[in-house]
Design a protein around this motif. Structure first.
Motif, short mmCIF file in Angstrom:
data_model
loop_
_atom_site.label_atom_id
_atom_site.label_comp_id
_atom_site.label_asym_id
_atom_site.label_seq_id
_atom_site.Cartn_x
_atom_site.Cartn_y
_atom_site.Cartn_z
N VAL A 103 0.95 -0.99 -0.05
CA VAL A 103 0.05 -0.11 -0.36
C VAL A 103 0.78 1.06 0.19
O VAL A 103 1.92 0.95 0.83
CB VAL A 103 -0.87 -0.12 1.23
N PRO A 122 0.95 5.61 0.36
CA PRO A 122 0.39 6.61 0.25
C PRO A 122 1.34 7.81 -0.52
O PRO A 122 2.25 7.55 -0.77
CB PRO A 122 0.34 7.14 1.84
N ALA A 141 -6.17 8.99 -3.19
CA ALA A 141 -7.04 7.78 -1.96
C ALA A 141 -5.33 7.18 -2.55
O ALA A 141 -4.46 7.03 -3.10
CB ALA A 141 -7.68 6.58 -2.66
N PRO A 142 -4.95 5.97 -1.28
CA PRO A 142 -3.26 5.18 -1.48
C PRO A 142 -3.59 4.50 -2.40
O PRO A 142 -4.40 4.16 -3.14
CB PRO A 142 -3.42 3.94 0.05
N ARG A 194 -8.13 -1.33 2.53
CA ARG A 194 -7.16 -0.22 3.26
C ARG A 194 -6.89 0.86 2.35
O ARG A 194 -6.16 1.92 2.76
CB ARG A 194 -5.85 -1.35 3.12
N CYS A 209 -7.29 2.00 -0.76
CA CYS A 209 -6.53 2.12 -2.62
C CYS A 209 -8.12 2.15 -2.47
O CYS A 209 -8.66 1.16 -2.81
CB CYS A 209 -5.89 0.85 -2.50
#
Length: 152
Positions: A57, A59, A65-66, A99, A101
């Motif tokens: 993931v 950022p 968004a990630p 998470r 994404c």
């Protein structure tokens, strides 16, 4: 059937990464599982690991968004074509969405044309080139990165 990788999977993961062209020992796998903050998922049949997918993931400043990244995917050679790769990708996409994404990226070696067809069939589109340059790094790339100028 799909679950997070565990230290006791290290022998099977070592074998799978070798099939992908990234040989490493079971000891290397255990060390990396313990030091990497990202996630590895495995698919098991009859209590034996038959495939693995690794996720990151990221950022990024330029997206709201990630970005999720599939950094490795391999299914044991004698278990390909059974849908295990699709199971791993679906589980990865769900986990990355949980998470936060907003996008999933995957890189694939230019020579792996069957993998390209697999990703296209899974709804991924070719959008860019990836360039790489090898750098001298700490063993296992375990050193903490130096913050960029202007970072807290």
């Amino acid at each position: 059937m799909v679950r997070p990788a565990r230290a006791e999977d290290s022998g099977a993961l070592s074998e799978l990464f070798g099939q992908l062209g990234f040989p490493c020992s079971p000891t290397d796998v255990v060390e990396r599982l313990g030091s990497v903050a990202d996630l590895a998922l495995v698919v098991a049949l009859e209590a034996s690991v038959r495939g693995v997918i690794t996720l990151n993931v990221m950022p990024v400043l330029h997206r709201p968004a990630p970005v999720g990244r599939i950094s490795a995917l391999v299914v044991a050679a004698n278990h390909r074509g059974l849908g295990l790769g699709r199971l791993l990708v679906a589980a990865a996409e769900s986990e990355l969405a949980l998470r936060g994404c907003g996008l999933v990226e995957v890189t694939s070696n230019v020579q792996l044309e069957q993998a390209h067809a697999f990703y296209k069939a899974a709804g991924y589109e070719l959008t860019s080139y990836r360039f790489k340059k090898e750098l001298a790094a700490a063993p296992n790339n375990s050193s903490k990165p130096t913050p960029l100028r202007g970072a807290a």
